[in-house]
Design a protein around this motif. Structure first.
Motif, PDB file in Angstrom:
ATOM      1  N   LEU A   1     -11.411   2.795  16.595  1.00  0.00           N
ATOM      2  CA  LEU A   1     -12.076   1.840  17.485  1.00  0.00           C
ATOM      3  C   LEU A   1     -11.811   0.406  17.043  1.00  0.00           C
ATOM      4  N   SER A   2     -11.731   0.187  15.755  1.00  0.00           N
ATOM      5  CA  SER A   2     -11.443  -1.151  15.249  1.00  0.00           C
ATOM      6  C   SER A   2     -10.080  -1.626  15.725  1.00  0.00           C
ATOM      7  N   CYS A   3      -9.144  -0.703  15.799  1.00  0.00           N
ATOM      8  CA  CYS A   3      -7.790  -1.047  16.244  1.00  0.00           C
ATOM      9  C   CYS A   3      -7.792  -1.488  17.705  1.00  0.00           C
ATOM     10  N   LEU A   4      -8.668  -0.924  18.501  1.00  0.00           N
ATOM     11  CA  LEU A   4      -8.729  -1.290  19.918  1.00  0.00           C
ATOM     12  C   LEU A   4      -9.190  -2.725  20.129  1.00  0.00           C
ATOM     13  N   LEU A   5      -9.926  -3.261  19.171  1.00  0.00           N
ATOM     14  CA  LEU A   5     -10.400  -4.639  19.302  1.00  0.00           C
ATOM     15  C   LEU A   5      -9.250  -5.645  19.259  1.00  0.00           C
ATOM     16  N   ILE A   6      -8.178  -5.307  18.580  1.00  0.00           N
ATOM     17  CA  ILE A   6      -7.063  -6.252  18.412  1.00  0.00           C
ATOM     18  C   ILE A   6      -6.386  -6.578  19.740  1.00  0.00           C
ATOM     19  N   PRO A   7      -5.925  -5.588  20.533  1.00  0.00           N
ATOM     20  CA  PRO A   7      -5.301  -5.968  21.813  1.00  0.00           C
ATOM     21  C   PRO A   7      -6.286  -6.634  22.775  1.00  0.00           C
TER      22      PRO A   7
ATOM     23  N   MET B   1     -11.009 -11.329  13.662  1.00  0.00           N
ATOM     24  CA  MET B   1     -11.561 -11.326  12.301  1.00  0.00           C
ATOM     25  C   MET B   1     -12.439 -10.109  12.079  1.00  0.00           C
ATOM     26  N   LEU B   2     -13.265  -9.770  13.063  1.00  0.00           N
ATOM     27  CA  LEU B   2     -14.117  -8.584  12.957  1.00  0.00           C
ATOM     28  C   LEU B   2     -13.268  -7.325  12.843  1.00  0.00           C
ATOM     29  N   ALA B   3     -12.233  -7.227  13.677  1.00  0.00           N
ATOM     30  CA  ALA B   3     -11.360  -6.049  13.620  1.00  0.00           C
ATOM     31  C   ALA B   3     -10.680  -5.951  12.261  1.00  0.00           C
ATOM     32  N   ALA B   4     -10.200  -7.073  11.739  1.00  0.00           N
ATOM     33  CA  ALA B   4      -9.558  -7.069  10.420  1.00  0.00           C
ATOM     34  C   ALA B   4     -10.541  -6.626   9.345  1.00  0.00           C
ATOM     35  N   LEU B   5     -11.763  -7.126   9.415  1.00  0.00           N
ATOM     36  CA  LEU B   5     -12.787  -6.738   8.445  1.00  0.00           C
ATOM     37  C   LEU B   5     -13.104  -5.252   8.550  1.00  0.00           C
ATOM     38  N   LEU B   6     -13.279  -4.755   9.769  1.00  0.00           N
ATOM     39  CA  LEU B   6     -13.593  -3.339   9.956  1.00  0.00           C
ATOM     40  C   LEU B   6     -12.438  -2.457   9.499  1.00  0.00           C
ATOM     41  N   ILE B   7     -11.208  -2.881   9.784  1.00  0.00           N
ATOM     42  CA  ILE B   7     -10.042  -2.105   9.343  1.00  0.00           C
ATOM     43  C   ILE B   7      -9.957  -2.112   7.819  1.00  0.00           C
ATOM     44  N   PHE B   8     -10.213  -3.268   7.206  1.00  0.00           N
ATOM     45  CA  PHE B   8     -10.186  -3.350   5.750  1.00  0.00           C
ATOM     46  C   PHE B   8     -11.250  -2.453   5.127  1.00  0.00           C
ATOM     47  N   LEU B   9     -12.465  -2.503   5.656  1.00  0.00           N
ATOM     48  CA  LEU B   9     -13.551  -1.697   5.100  1.00  0.00           C
ATOM     49  C   LEU B   9     -13.348  -0.205   5.338  1.00  0.00           C
ATOM     50  N   ASP B  10     -12.658   0.099   6.410  1.00  0.00           N
ATOM     51  CA  ASP B  10     -12.462   1.501   6.770  1.00  0.00           C
ATOM     52  C   ASP B  10     -10.973   1.857   6.693  1.00  0.00           C
ATOM     53  N   ARG B  11     -10.277   1.322   5.692  1.00  0.00           N
ATOM     54  CA  ARG B  11      -8.823   1.450   5.622  1.00  0.00           C
ATOM     55  C   ARG B  11      -8.352   2.889   5.471  1.00  0.00           C
ATOM     56  N   ASP B  12      -9.152   3.745   4.856  1.00  0.00           N
ATOM     57  CA  ASP B  12      -8.740   5.141   4.721  1.00  0.00           C
ATOM     58  C   ASP B  12      -8.648   5.809   6.090  1.00  0.00           C
ATOM     59  N   THR B  13      -9.652   5.611   6.906  1.00  0.00           N
ATOM     60  CA  THR B  13      -9.648   6.184   8.249  1.00  0.00           C
ATOM     61  C   THR B  13      -8.574   5.530   9.094  1.00  0.00           C
ATOM     62  N   PHE B  14      -8.396   4.211   8.929  1.00  0.00           N
ATOM     63  CA  PHE B  14      -7.390   3.486   9.702  1.00  0.00           C
ATOM     64  C   PHE B  14      -5.991   4.023   9.410  1.00  0.00           C
ATOM     65  N   GLN B  15      -5.697   4.293   8.159  1.00  0.00           N
ATOM     66  CA  GLN B  15      -4.370   4.788   7.799  1.00  0.00           C
ATOM     67  C   GLN B  15      -4.120   6.166   8.394  1.00  0.00           C
ATOM     68  N   LYS B  16      -5.194   6.883   8.608  1.00  0.00           N
ATOM     69  CA  LYS B  16      -5.036   8.213   9.185  1.00  0.00           C
ATOM     70  C   LYS B  16      -4.772   8.118  10.686  1.00  0.00           C
ATOM     71  N   CYS B  17      -5.383   7.244  11.388  1.00  0.00           N
ATOM     72  CA  CYS B  17      -5.283   7.211  12.848  1.00  0.00           C
ATOM     73  C   CYS B  17      -4.391   6.097  13.372  1.00  0.00           C
ATOM     74  N   CYS B  18      -4.154   5.413  12.708  1.00  0.00           N
ATOM     75  CA  CYS B  18      -3.325   4.404  13.279  1.00  0.00           C
ATOM     76  C   CYS B  18      -2.525   3.484  12.465  1.00  0.00           C
TER      77      CYS B  18
END
Length: 173
Positions: free
Chosen positions: A10-16, A62-79
């Protein structure tokens, strides 16, 4: 379960969405495809608040970057220059009386009265331009709010269900 798996995505969706908000807000500075109106300060005041650039754009990035950083393990798995209490209705355009808010006293009725749009002689199609782009900004902001809401729910579920990873310093153990 699905929300927990997709929470990082979901954090990734905030970027586009944030990038589109910035692009849409920039387009509002060029009604009829011309920079003349921005340079001569003949744009709707809401454009100058940079809401699409600052809040649903840069702030969401900035929020998306922060959420991706905090949840980087999940982010690396999905996207502003004017009072906020003033309200204007419709675009700022050239009428027979000069540059003004031609529809400020219509309480929004001009939106369904297409014949009245011809009161704005310049920029061309400014009413349609503003309606379409502001509607897109509203939709993008709504999607961003929904994604943030889902992200909060996903994180609360992780915290309350005990699956939230905690950073532990080895010296404290």
């Amino acid at each position: 379960m699905g929300l927990q798996k997709c929470g990082g995505c979901l954090s990734c969706l905030l970027i586009p969405l944030a990038l589109w908000s910035i692009v849409i807000n920039i387009l509002l500075y060029f009604p009829d495809g011309k920079a003349l109106y921005a340079s001569s300060n003949n744009l709707t005041n809401y454009v100058w608040y940079f809401e699409g650039i600052c809040f649903s754009g840069i702030m969401m990035l900035m929020l998306a970057a922060l959420l991706i950083f905090l949840d980087r393990d999940t982010f690396q798995k999905c996207c502003q220059s004017e009072s906020c209490t003033r309200t204007y209705r419709g675009p700022y355009c050239r009428t027979a009386a000069g540059w003004e808010y031609a529809f400020k006293d219509t309480a929004g009725r001009y939106l369904t009265d297409h014949a009245s749009w011809s009161e704005c002689s310049e920029p061309a199609y400014v009413v349609e331009w503003n309606i379409i782009l502001f509607s897109i900004l509203i939709a993008l902001s709504g999607l961003q709010m929904l994604i943030c809401f889902l992200k909060v729910i996903a994180e609360l579920k992780r915290i309350l269900c005990g699956t939230y990873s905690v950073f532990v310093q080895p010296a404290l153990i």
